[in-house]
Design an enzyme around this catalytic site. Structure first.
Site, PDB file in Angstrom:
ATOM      1  N   ASP A  34       0.517  -1.147   0.059  1.00 26.05           N
ATOM      2  CA  ASP A  34       0.007   0.171   0.060  1.00 26.05           C
ATOM      3  C   ASP A  34       0.843   1.153   0.110  1.00 26.05           C
ATOM      4  O   ASP A  34       0.624   2.272  -0.641  1.00 26.05           O
ATOM      5  CB  ASP A  34      -0.862  -0.001   1.374  1.00 26.05           C
ATOM      6  CG  ASP A  34      -2.013  -1.177   1.048  1.00 26.05           C
ATOM      7  OD1 ASP A  34      -2.910  -1.163   2.236  1.00 26.05           O
ATOM      8  OD2 ASP A  34      -2.035  -1.606   0.063  1.00 26.05           O
ATOM      9  N   ASP A  38       0.467   4.556  -2.249  1.00 24.97           N
ATOM     10  CA  ASP A  38       0.070   5.827  -1.681  1.00 24.97           C
ATOM     11  C   ASP A  38       1.079   6.894  -2.134  1.00 24.97           C
ATOM     12  O   ASP A  38       0.886   8.066  -2.408  1.00 24.97           O
ATOM     13  CB  ASP A  38       0.119   5.534  -0.048  1.00 24.97           C
ATOM     14  CG  ASP A  38      -0.890   4.805   0.303  1.00 24.97           C
ATOM     15  OD1 ASP A  38      -0.980   4.274   1.568  1.00 24.97           O
ATOM     16  OD2 ASP A  38      -1.907   4.517  -0.537  1.00 24.97           O
ATOM     17  N   ASP A  86     -38.223 -16.997 -10.873  1.00 26.75           N
ATOM     18  CA  ASP A  86     -37.584 -17.533  -9.567  1.00 26.75           C
ATOM     19  C   ASP A  86     -38.270 -19.062  -9.774  1.00 26.75           C
ATOM     20  O   ASP A  86     -39.303 -19.220 -10.091  1.00 26.75           O
ATOM     21  CB  ASP A  86     -37.870 -16.666  -8.548  1.00 26.75           C
ATOM     22  CG  ASP A  86     -37.211 -15.508  -8.361  1.00 26.75           C
ATOM     23  OD1 ASP A  86     -37.460 -14.545  -7.709  1.00 26.75           O
ATOM     24  OD2 ASP A  86     -36.230 -15.383  -9.256  1.00 26.75           O
ATOM     25  N   LYS A 115     -26.071 -16.223  -7.865  1.00 22.88           N
ATOM     26  CA  LYS A 115     -26.823 -15.028  -7.911  1.00 22.88           C
ATOM     27  C   LYS A 115     -26.574 -13.914  -6.912  1.00 22.88           C
ATOM     28  O   LYS A 115     -26.889 -14.422  -5.672  1.00 22.88           O
ATOM     29  CB  LYS A 115     -28.483 -15.514  -7.665  1.00 22.88           C
ATOM     30  CG  LYS A 115     -29.475 -14.318  -8.047  1.00 22.88           C
ATOM     31  CD  LYS A 115     -30.894 -14.751  -8.146  1.00 22.88           C
ATOM     32  CE  LYS A 115     -31.889 -13.888  -8.845  1.00 22.88           C
ATOM     33  NZ  LYS A 115     -32.037 -12.596  -7.653  1.00 22.88           N
ATOM     34  N   LYS A 286     -28.375 -20.469 -17.164  1.00 23.06           N
ATOM     35  CA  LYS A 286     -28.563 -19.678 -18.399  1.00 23.06           C
ATOM     36  C   LYS A 286     -28.154 -20.824 -19.574  1.00 23.06           C
ATOM     37  O   LYS A 286     -27.137 -21.426 -19.383  1.00 23.06           O
ATOM     38  CB  LYS A 286     -27.494 -18.515 -18.650  1.00 23.06           C
ATOM     39  CG  LYS A 286     -27.717 -17.538 -17.384  1.00 23.06           C
ATOM     40  CD  LYS A 286     -26.794 -16.564 -17.639  1.00 23.06           C
ATOM     41  CE  LYS A 286     -26.918 -15.498 -16.650  1.00 23.06           C
ATOM     42  NZ  LYS A 286     -26.042 -14.277 -16.482  1.00 23.06           N
ATOM     43  N   LYS A 310     -33.772 -19.939  -6.377  1.00 24.15           N
ATOM     44  CA  LYS A 310     -33.741 -19.332  -4.995  1.00 24.15           C
ATOM     45  C   LYS A 310     -33.441 -19.993  -3.719  1.00 24.15           C
ATOM     46  O   LYS A 310     -34.138 -21.060  -3.704  1.00 24.15           O
ATOM     47  CB  LYS A 310     -34.807 -18.247  -4.717  1.00 24.15           C
ATOM     48  CG  LYS A 310     -35.279 -17.184  -5.733  1.00 24.15           C
ATOM     49  CD  LYS A 310     -34.125 -16.248  -6.026  1.00 24.15           C
ATOM     50  CE  LYS A 310     -34.315 -15.092  -4.987  1.00 24.15           C
ATOM     51  NZ  LYS A 310     -35.148 -13.973  -5.021  1.00 24.15           N
TER      52      LYS A 310
END
Ligand SMILES: NC(=O)c1cc2c(=O)c3cc(F)ccc3oc2nc1N
Length: 327
Positions: A34, A38, A86, A115, A286, A310
């Site tokens: 970091d 920075d 669903d 999901k 899908k 779900k």
């Protein structure tokens, strides 16, 4: 007139910092500490303060927000953002597969994706540059939240190729950020958010972009408005293409050759969901091939080629665990 060496240094810093930020926020694999980031960042801030004309749209200094908006403009989605039908049990998954096979006349492969329980967003890029970000709204008309989405570090301000497309995905708040945010709000006597989804929605609907910038939101992109804007011919390939363009995509995706494999995936992640660093409320299944998706088409409100399985709500289980059942 700014000396060439300063213009060159500013460009170098922007590219280096954007690469480090991509590794940290999108690949989750930082290549520097970091403090290195920075100090380079401070050097760029100093140059931009001395020479404001050197600030560019994709400078990492633009991620921290700054404007307080009056409100959100409306955005009409040229390609509607449909919702998913669903289902809640294995029988309905099998029925979906039967309908698909009947309509196409043969077995198909499915792409399964977690999901993500966040907020649907649509990101429009022209020649590889982010030009607009919007909420789903009612699927046809959303709200312009471009300024807020620019503060989401995993959303690329510039893609790896100068393509023009509209990417769609989920903006979410990681569980850890949600817990920390609610802790801070409780300490400040403010209302806490009920769940990460509400926290993400509240953060994206902030009129003060500086607040949004501090909410550590993230994204998983999963499709484009028009599949012709990609070279991929299937959902599984498209997810890789989106990743190669610089978007964050969810790595738990699976190409399933049968509905049995789909069910195994569902059971697998019903088990694992508690261990994920983000909330999911199910699995999206899908039909993988884009031509087959086109053949199946859409009903008024949802695609025929996708379904959302779900999970039972996690909170309910928590409540049941908390009740002291009579022994
Ligand atoms: N929350 C999600 O993680 C998620 C959501 C959707 C959709 O809402 C969605 C809606 C459509 F009309 C078509 C495909 C979709 O694919 C999706 N894929 C996902 N991974």
């Amino acid at each position: 007139m700014v000396e060439d060496s300063v213009v060159k240094r500013a460009k170098e810093l922007r590219e280096q910092l954007n690469q480090y930020s991509y590794e940290y926020y999108v690949k989750d694999a930082p290549s520097v500490e970091d403090f290195v980031y920075d100090s380079l960042y401070q050097e760029l801030v100093d140059i931009e303060n001395r020479h404001p004309e050197l600030v560019t749209e994709d400078s990492p200094t633009q991620r921290v927000g700054g404007r307080v908006l009056e409100g959100f403009e409306k955005v009409v989605h040229n390609v509607p953002l449909y919702s998913l039908n669903d289902v809640f049990n294995k029988e309905d998954i099998t029925a979906f597969d039967q309908r698909v096979q009947k309509a196409l006349g043969h077995q198909v492969s499915y792409t399964c994706e977690l999901k993500i329980d966040g907020l649907s967003v649509s990101l429009r890029y022209e020649d590889g540059k982010l030009v607009q970000g919007a909420t789903r709204g009612d699927g046809s008309v959303g709200e312009d939240i471009t300024e807020n989405l620019k503060t989401v570090r995993s959303i690329p301000l510039k893609l790896k190729n100068s393509v023009t497309l509209e990417a769609r995905g989920e903006c979410y708040m990681p569980k850890k950020s949600f817990m920390r945010l609610n802790q801070n709000r409780e300490e400040e006597g403010q209302d806490i958010f009920a769940n990460p989804r509400n926290a993400a929605a509240g953060s994206l609907r902030q009129l003060d972009t500086k607040i949004t910038a501090k909410r550590n939101l993230s994204t998983f992109l999963y499709s484009v408005a028009d599949t012709n804007s990609l070279s991929s011919s299937s959902q599984y390939e498209a997810l890789q293409e989106l990743e190669d363009l610089g978007f964050q995509t969810n790595q738990e995706r699976k190409l399933c050759r049968s509905i049995d494999e789909v069910w195994d995936y569902i059971e697998d992640f019903q088990e694992k969901r508690g261990d994920l660093p983000y909330e999911i409320d199910g699995v999206v299944i899908k039909v993988n091939d884009f031509d087959q998706q086109e053949t199946l088409g859409y009903t008024v409100k949802a695609p025929r080629w996708a379904i959302a399985y779900k999970f039972p709500p996690e909170e309910a289980q928590t409540v049941i665990r908390d009740i002291q059942w009579p022994v």
